[in-house]
Design a protein around this motif. Sequence first.
Motif, PDB file in Angstrom:
ATOM      1  N   ARG A 237      -1.895 -16.047  -5.011  1.00 50.19           N
ATOM      2  CA  ARG A 237      -3.076 -16.267  -4.177  1.00 50.19           C
ATOM      3  C   ARG A 237      -4.060 -17.218  -4.847  1.00 50.19           C
ATOM      4  O   ARG A 237      -5.041 -17.623  -4.252  1.00 50.19           O
ATOM      5  N   GLU A 238      -3.787 -17.604  -6.108  1.00 52.77           N
ATOM      6  CA  GLU A 238      -4.662 -18.542  -6.815  1.00 52.77           C
ATOM      7  C   GLU A 238      -4.712 -19.878  -6.081  1.00 52.77           C
ATOM      8  O   GLU A 238      -3.765 -20.262  -5.405  1.00 52.77           O
TER       9      GLU A 238
ATOM     10  N   ARG B   6      -5.294 -17.612 -19.253  1.00 55.30           N
ATOM     11  CA  ARG B   6      -6.665 -17.093 -19.220  1.00 55.30           C
ATOM     12  C   ARG B   6      -7.418 -17.123 -20.550  1.00 55.30           C
ATOM     13  O   ARG B   6      -8.649 -17.179 -20.544  1.00 55.30           O
TER      14      ARG B   6
ATOM     15  N   GLY C  41      -0.910  -8.702 -12.071  1.00 50.75           N
ATOM     16  CA  GLY C  41      -2.006  -8.787 -13.038  1.00 50.75           C
ATOM     17  C   GLY C  41      -3.069  -7.718 -12.920  1.00 50.75           C
ATOM     18  O   GLY C  41      -2.796  -6.561 -12.578  1.00 50.75           O
TER      19      GLY C  41
ATOM     20  N   TRP D 249      -3.992 -11.868 -30.091  1.00 54.40           N
ATOM     21  CA  TRP D 249      -4.990 -12.470 -30.977  1.00 54.40           C
ATOM     22  C   TRP D 249      -6.322 -12.493 -30.257  1.00 54.40           C
ATOM     23  O   TRP D 249      -6.380 -12.406 -29.029  1.00 54.40           O
TER      24      TRP D 249
ATOM     25  N   ALA E 180       2.685 -13.955 -16.720  1.00 54.36           N
ATOM     26  CA  ALA E 180       3.892 -13.135 -16.558  1.00 54.36           C
ATOM     27  C   ALA E 180       4.820 -13.777 -15.523  1.00 54.36           C
ATOM     28  O   ALA E 180       6.015 -13.964 -15.777  1.00 54.36           O
TER      29      ALA E 180
ATOM     30  N   ARG F  30     -12.876 -14.053 -15.698  1.00 55.60           N
ATOM     31  CA  ARG F  30     -11.424 -13.874 -15.610  1.00 55.60           C
ATOM     32  C   ARG F  30     -10.726 -15.208 -15.355  1.00 55.60           C
ATOM     33  O   ARG F  30      -9.687 -15.471 -15.903  1.00 55.60           O
TER      34      ARG F  30
ATOM     35  N   LYS G   7     -13.207 -18.891 -24.441  1.00 55.91           N
ATOM     36  CA  LYS G   7     -13.234 -19.707 -25.666  1.00 55.91           C
ATOM     37  C   LYS G   7     -13.502 -21.164 -25.279  1.00 55.91           C
ATOM     38  O   LYS G   7     -14.633 -21.505 -24.937  1.00 55.91           O
TER      39      LYS G   7
ATOM     40  N   ASP H 189       0.045  -7.425 -16.915  1.00 54.41           N
ATOM     41  CA  ASP H 189      -1.060  -6.452 -16.919  1.00 54.41           C
ATOM     42  C   ASP H 189      -0.854  -5.314 -15.920  1.00 54.41           C
ATOM     43  O   ASP H 189      -1.391  -4.220 -16.095  1.00 54.41           O
TER      44      ASP H 189
ATOM     45  N   HIS I 291      -2.173  -8.060 -22.629  1.00 53.62           N
ATOM     46  CA  HIS I 291      -2.306  -9.186 -23.555  1.00 53.62           C
ATOM     47  C   HIS I 291      -1.382 -10.314 -23.149  1.00 53.62           C
ATOM     48  O   HIS I 291      -0.284 -10.092 -22.637  1.00 53.62           O
TER      49      HIS I 291
ATOM     50  N   GLY J 274       2.728 -13.487  -7.914  1.00 51.41           N
ATOM     51  CA  GLY J 274       1.690 -13.569  -8.936  1.00 51.41           C
ATOM     52  C   GLY J 274       1.917 -14.754  -9.845  1.00 51.41           C
ATOM     53  O   GLY J 274       2.963 -14.878 -10.461  1.00 51.41           O
TER      54      GLY J 274
ATOM     55  N   VAL K 286       0.512 -12.193  -0.825  1.00 51.94           N
ATOM     56  CA  VAL K 286       1.491 -11.296  -0.223  1.00 51.94           C
ATOM     57  C   VAL K 286       0.736 -10.044   0.218  1.00 51.94           C
ATOM     58  O   VAL K 286       0.100  -9.376  -0.595  1.00 51.94           O
TER      59      VAL K 286
END
Length: 395
Positions: A39-40, A47, A113, A328, A17, A133, A52, A282, A299, A13, A85
């Motif tokens: 896998r991105e 994120r 995540g 935040w 994290a 996302r 924003k 997450d 978060h 991932g 994976v």
Amino acid sequence: VIVSESVDVLIIGGGIAGASAAAELRAVGHTGSTLLVTRELEEPYERPPVTKGLLLGTTRREDTRVHPAEWWSENRIELRTRASVLALDPTQRVATLASKETIQFGKAILATGATVRRLQVDGAQLEGIHYLRAPGNAEALRADIAEAQHVTVIGGSYIGCEVAASLAAMGKRCTVLMQEDTPLERGFGPTVGAWVASQLTDRGVEVIGGITVDSFAGDTRVSVVLTNAGYRTETDAVVLGIGALPDVTLARKAGLLIGDTGGILCSRELETSAPGIYAAGDACEYESVLHGTKVRIEHHEHAAAQGRTAARNIAGIPSDHTEVPYFWTDLADWATLEYVGVSPVWDEEQIHGSLDSGNFIVRYSLAGRLVGALACGVPDELDIARAELATAVLS
Ligand SMILES: Cc1cc2nc3c(=O)[nH]c(=O)nc-3n(C[C@H](O)[C@H](O)[C@H](O)COP(=O)(O)OP(=O)(O)OC[C@H]3O[C@@H](n4cnc5c(N)ncnc54)[C@H](O)[C@@H]3O)c2cc1C
């Protein structure tokens, strides 16, 4: 099994994290071979800018990277993108990628995540309905609403409020529809909820609570949102922010225990039910010393902190995860709300400062003990509350 590659640490991932875990391994002097697979399509990014700066067009995609491109090789972390994976054998300690390659590992961190929760109603497949996302989602929304007059945002939590504020700042007419009476009230209570609503309505956003969306209608593209209360609104596009679901597909398939909140069940040290395999972010549900129960938190800073805790344990530094959760949320450039806390419930709220001035702190207590604080414009007071929370609970 024929093993294609062998590593000391495998991180699965490439979110905040996983990327923070990689950095912490090196920061604490772990020198073992480390591979991060994700896998991105791109290297790990953050994120928060999605709702924003990336949506507003003020942040460039390159500026959302967790580490600069050269960081990975400089720190001897092998990074493999576009790699999923598909299976994990916790006993043999072998991971199988979609490419059929197999990776033998000494220890692993699952940082898989979450994925967006999708609304399953009639018309949900129409064009012009967006979820946010990844950076590409923000770019697609920006392009899609270039000509739009009216955008409907569904959901009154962080994503919904941030998107509504960004859209208003972009000059769009925007309606927020939500089940709760006021925005963010599930986390912060109705007093702050009413204040957030006024922040939005003062900038022209229409905010409607107590509503459940029933269906979408339109030809090929969404043009109408229909609700249970008989409310019907014409719209040029829809953005949904109705929560996220922990991605535990791989963990479940590997036979790891899943907790009550749907996350990968972990100890105080973030070790899963399989020795030597940790989880962070997450997807992680952990036994929290601070909360006195099992929790799963979604978060940014908390995911980063969990990545660090998992890495320290892997590096042989026994560490409970005791970070006071912080997050935040920004309403365009009008307000930044910051929260620290260890309980979603409270029985008393004390407000210091004034909501009208935009400089205030709300202190939430349960049975006379501080359990959380929300600050706007007064970071020093937030730090005091954070220190109080850390000592009160651990002492
Ligand atoms: C739009 C948006 C705005 C946000 N804004 C804020 C904010 O303002 N403040 C705040 O505190 N928090 C915010 N958050 C929350 C914060 O971004 C998340 O808590 C954080 O991204 C979680 O990080 P993670 O590493 O656990 O998971 P993720 O970022 O979801 O990363 C998990 C990664 O694992 C990969 N993966 C999953 N399964 C596999 C597999 N089997 N094989 C390979 N790879 C896999 C995924 O592709 C993904 O790259 C926001 C979230 C979103 C979506």
